[in-house]
Design a protein around this motif. Structure first.
Motif, PDB file in Angstrom:
ATOM      1  N   GLY A   1     -14.603   4.476  -9.659  1.00  0.00           N
ATOM      2  CA  GLY A   1     -14.568   4.576  -8.144  1.00  0.00           C
ATOM      3  C   GLY A   1     -14.375   3.004  -7.326  1.00  0.00           C
ATOM      4  O   GLY A   1     -14.522   3.260  -6.337  1.00  0.00           O
ATOM      5  N   MET A   2     -13.840   2.191  -8.153  1.00  0.00           N
ATOM      6  CA  MET A   2     -13.672   0.685  -7.514  1.00  0.00           C
ATOM      7  C   MET A   2     -13.081   0.854  -6.394  1.00  0.00           C
ATOM      8  O   MET A   2     -13.070   0.228  -5.414  1.00  0.00           O
ATOM      9  CB  MET A   2     -12.425   0.080  -8.522  1.00  0.00           C
ATOM     10  CG  MET A   2     -12.538  -1.447  -8.000  1.00  0.00           C
ATOM     11  SD  MET A   2     -11.117  -2.715  -9.453  1.00  0.00           S
ATOM     12  CE  MET A   2     -12.794  -2.247 -10.788  1.00  0.00           C
ATOM     13  N   PRO A   3     -11.822   1.645  -5.990  1.00  0.00           N
ATOM     14  CA  PRO A   3     -10.824   1.848  -4.516  1.00  0.00           C
ATOM     15  C   PRO A   3     -11.830   0.903  -3.566  1.00  0.00           C
ATOM     16  O   PRO A   3     -11.254   0.526  -2.340  1.00  0.00           O
ATOM     17  CB  PRO A   3     -10.240   2.612  -5.064  1.00  0.00           C
ATOM     18  CG  PRO A   3     -10.022   2.815  -6.238  1.00  0.00           C
ATOM     19  CD  PRO A   3     -11.066   2.433  -7.126  1.00  0.00           C
ATOM     20  N   ASP A   4     -12.679   2.162  -3.723  1.00  0.00           N
ATOM     21  CA  ASP A   4     -14.083   2.044  -2.225  1.00  0.00           C
ATOM     22  C   ASP A   4     -14.267   0.788  -2.201  1.00  0.00           C
ATOM     23  O   ASP A   4     -15.124   0.420  -0.911  1.00  0.00           O
ATOM     24  CB  ASP A   4     -14.424   3.409  -1.896  1.00  0.00           C
ATOM     25  CG  ASP A   4     -14.070   5.081  -2.366  1.00  0.00           C
ATOM     26  OD1 ASP A   4     -12.888   4.820  -1.818  1.00  0.00           O
ATOM     27  OD2 ASP A   4     -14.671   5.475  -2.960  1.00  0.00           O
TER      28      ASP A   4
ATOM     29  N   LYS B   1      -6.586  -5.787   6.675  1.00  0.00           N
ATOM     30  CA  LYS B   1      -6.321  -4.488   7.458  1.00  0.00           C
ATOM     31  C   LYS B   1      -5.205  -4.063   6.721  1.00  0.00           C
ATOM     32  O   LYS B   1      -5.295  -3.058   6.579  1.00  0.00           O
ATOM     33  CB  LYS B   1      -6.469  -4.653   8.276  1.00  0.00           C
ATOM     34  CG  LYS B   1      -6.388  -3.750   9.591  1.00  0.00           C
ATOM     35  CD  LYS B   1      -6.346  -3.780  11.341  1.00  0.00           C
ATOM     36  CE  LYS B   1      -5.898  -2.176  11.788  1.00  0.00           C
ATOM     37  NZ  LYS B   1      -4.662  -2.170  11.919  1.00  0.00           N
ATOM     38  N   GLN B   2      -4.506  -5.220   6.758  1.00  0.00           N
ATOM     39  CA  GLN B   2      -2.884  -4.759   6.448  1.00  0.00           C
ATOM     40  C   GLN B   2      -2.358  -3.904   4.964  1.00  0.00           C
ATOM     41  O   GLN B   2      -1.821  -3.057   4.714  1.00  0.00           O
ATOM     42  CB  GLN B   2      -1.402  -6.270   7.286  1.00  0.00           C
ATOM     43  CG  GLN B   2      -0.396  -5.464   7.007  1.00  0.00           C
ATOM     44  CD  GLN B   2       0.279  -4.157   8.052  1.00  0.00           C
ATOM     45  OE1 GLN B   2       0.210  -4.157   8.919  1.00  0.00           O
ATOM     46  NE2 GLN B   2       0.587  -3.231   7.138  1.00  0.00           N
ATOM     47  N   ALA B   3      -3.414  -4.954   4.095  1.00  0.00           N
ATOM     48  CA  ALA B   3      -2.745  -4.747   2.424  1.00  0.00           C
ATOM     49  C   ALA B   3      -3.929  -3.236   1.937  1.00  0.00           C
ATOM     50  O   ALA B   3      -3.437  -2.559   2.075  1.00  0.00           O
ATOM     51  CB  ALA B   3      -4.073  -5.787   1.961  1.00  0.00           C
ATOM     52  N   ARG B   4      -4.702  -2.887   3.037  1.00  0.00           N
ATOM     53  CA  ARG B   4      -5.456  -2.021   2.806  1.00  0.00           C
ATOM     54  C   ARG B   4      -4.569  -0.865   3.465  1.00  0.00           C
ATOM     55  O   ARG B   4      -4.009   0.120   2.657  1.00  0.00           O
ATOM     56  CB  ARG B   4      -7.042  -1.058   3.381  1.00  0.00           C
ATOM     57  CG  ARG B   4      -7.706  -0.501   2.585  1.00  0.00           C
ATOM     58  CD  ARG B   4      -9.449  -0.077   3.232  1.00  0.00           C
ATOM     59  NE  ARG B   4      -9.511  -1.382   2.865  1.00  0.00           N
ATOM     60  CZ  ARG B   4     -10.617  -1.322   1.574  1.00  0.00           C
ATOM     61  NH1 ARG B   4      -9.755  -0.226   0.675  1.00  0.00           N
ATOM     62  NH2 ARG B   4     -10.840  -1.814   0.655  1.00  0.00           N
ATOM     63  N   GLU B   5      -3.835  -0.874   4.721  1.00  0.00           N
ATOM     64  CA  GLU B   5      -3.185  -0.323   5.241  1.00  0.00           C
ATOM     65  C   GLU B   5      -1.683   0.284   3.863  1.00  0.00           C
ATOM     66  O   GLU B   5      -1.320   1.622   4.046  1.00  0.00           O
ATOM     67  CB  GLU B   5      -2.435  -0.277   6.679  1.00  0.00           C
ATOM     68  CG  GLU B   5      -3.753  -0.036   7.759  1.00  0.00           C
ATOM     69  CD  GLU B   5      -3.454  -0.664   8.825  1.00  0.00           C
ATOM     70  OE1 GLU B   5      -2.665  -1.185   8.700  1.00  0.00           O
ATOM     71  OE2 GLU B   5      -4.144  -0.418  10.236  1.00  0.00           O
ATOM     72  N   ASP B   6      -1.539  -0.832   3.476  1.00  0.00           N
ATOM     73  CA  ASP B   6       0.067  -0.684   2.739  1.00  0.00           C
ATOM     74  C   ASP B   6      -0.157   0.429   1.022  1.00  0.00           C
ATOM     75  O   ASP B   6       0.544  -0.181   0.418  1.00  0.00           O
ATOM     76  CB  ASP B   6       0.677  -2.278   2.468  1.00  0.00           C
ATOM     77  CG  ASP B   6       1.303  -2.955   4.207  1.00  0.00           C
ATOM     78  OD1 ASP B   6       0.924  -1.963   4.849  1.00  0.00           O
ATOM     79  OD2 ASP B   6       1.133  -3.856   3.299  1.00  0.00           O
ATOM     80  N   GLY B   7      -1.795   0.245   0.969  1.00  0.00           N
ATOM     81  CA  GLY B   7      -1.926   1.074  -0.424  1.00  0.00           C
ATOM     82  C   GLY B   7      -2.839   0.328  -0.670  1.00  0.00           C
ATOM     83  O   GLY B   7      -2.694   0.828  -2.384  1.00  0.00           O
TER      84      GLY B   7
ATOM     85  N   THR C   1     -12.960  -9.401  -3.834  1.00  0.00           N
ATOM     86  CA  THR C   1     -12.744  -9.799  -2.357  1.00  0.00           C
ATOM     87  C   THR C   1     -10.849 -10.627  -2.876  1.00  0.00           C
ATOM     88  O   THR C   1     -10.516 -11.170  -4.029  1.00  0.00           O
ATOM     89  CB  THR C   1     -13.156 -11.170  -2.121  1.00  0.00           C
ATOM     90  OG1 THR C   1     -14.464 -10.785  -1.385  1.00  0.00           O
ATOM     91  CG2 THR C   1     -12.386 -11.932  -0.898  1.00  0.00           C
ATOM     92  N   HIS C   2     -10.290  -9.799  -2.699  1.00  0.00           N
ATOM     93  CA  HIS C   2      -8.714 -10.449  -2.417  1.00  0.00           C
ATOM     94  C   HIS C   2      -8.230 -10.760  -1.124  1.00  0.00           C
ATOM     95  O   HIS C   2      -8.961 -11.433  -0.577  1.00  0.00           O
ATOM     96  CB  HIS C   2      -7.758  -8.736  -2.333  1.00  0.00           C
ATOM     97  CG  HIS C   2      -5.951  -8.981  -2.201  1.00  0.00           C
ATOM     98  ND1 HIS C   2      -5.798  -8.684  -1.316  1.00  0.00           N
ATOM     99  CD2 HIS C   2      -5.553  -8.525  -3.709  1.00  0.00           C
ATOM    100  CE1 HIS C   2      -4.161  -9.139  -1.754  1.00  0.00           C
ATOM    101  NE2 HIS C   2      -4.378  -8.745  -3.088  1.00  0.00           N
TER     102      HIS C   2
END
Length: 231
Positions: A99-102, A108-114, A30-31
């Protein structure tokens, strides 16, 4: 707090981890941004920072003990390899390879920002998973997982024969320190046979110096002395 998804549990097992206490592993994935949409503090999930702190030390001990047993190199050379093998860049590359990124929990914003592909985040989560494994399974099992995941790096050339200035820069980055600063603090002899004294400093760590017949060689020797003294 929600539970680990079935997909994430299967993924962790395929990566070599053994999950007993789900809450620890959920925390490790969890980030901090995951809480950005929570309406109240009581809804916040714990993020990975504390586990990252622990995992960083467990990783360092596991790799350092392997290097000590596998090589008779001196302290400076061992430190150089260790810094390369446990660097954030190495952790992130291994995280991507499994395969950690999945499976990282991001806002939501952090994921959209890469964020799912960020080396900084993935490297931190890799260390957090190691911390979770240590708490859930102990050091011996966690060490074996680390050595399996790091197998190709341990048998490869990471950290071998690296220029001391590059090695020192990696050490500073891994330990979250300021970058090294080099100063010419002395010069002696005639122009055709000058000797240069260079001092290298890292803020809040210390300094080391060396002298040689060229500035670049003095910088190299000063970096090597710094690593031997503080690395």
């Amino acid at each position: 707090m929600s539970e680990l998804s079935k997909e994430t549990q299967v993924w962790l097992k395929s990566a070599g981890f053994t999950v007993k206490t789900e809450a620890i592993w959920l925390e490790a994935l969890t980030h901090g941004s995951f809480n950005s949409g929570s309406p109240s503090q009581t809804d916040h999930a714990r993020d990975y920072q504390r586990l990252e702190f622990l995992g960083d030390r467990v990783l360092g001990l596991a790799v350092a003990s392997w290097l000590f047993r596998a090589s008779d190199r001196d302290e400076g050379q061992l430190s150089q390899r260790l810094n390369a093998l446990v660097s954030g860049r190495t952790c992130a590359r291994i995280a991507k390879g499994i395969g950690m990124p999945d499976h990282v929990r991001l806002g939501k914003q952090a994921r959209e920002d890469g964020g799912a592909d960020s080396d900084n985040i993935l490297g931190d989560v890799m260390e957090a998973l190691i911390g979770a494994s240590f708490l859930d399974n102990g050091f011996d099992i966690t060490r074996d997982v680390i050595l399996a995941l790091w197998e190709s790096d341990l048998s490869g050339d990471a950290g071998r024969a690296k220029h001391p200035k590059s090695a020192l820069q990696e050490w500073a980055a891994h330990n979250k320190r300021a970058m090294p600063h080099y100063d010419v603090t002395g010069r002696s002899g005639p122009d055709h046979a000058s000797r240069f004294t260079v001092t290298v400093r890292i803020h809040n760590v210390g300094e080391a110096e060396a002298d040689a017949t060229s500035k670049s060689e003095a910088e190299k020797l000063a970096a090597k002395a710094f690593l031997e003294k503080f690395g």
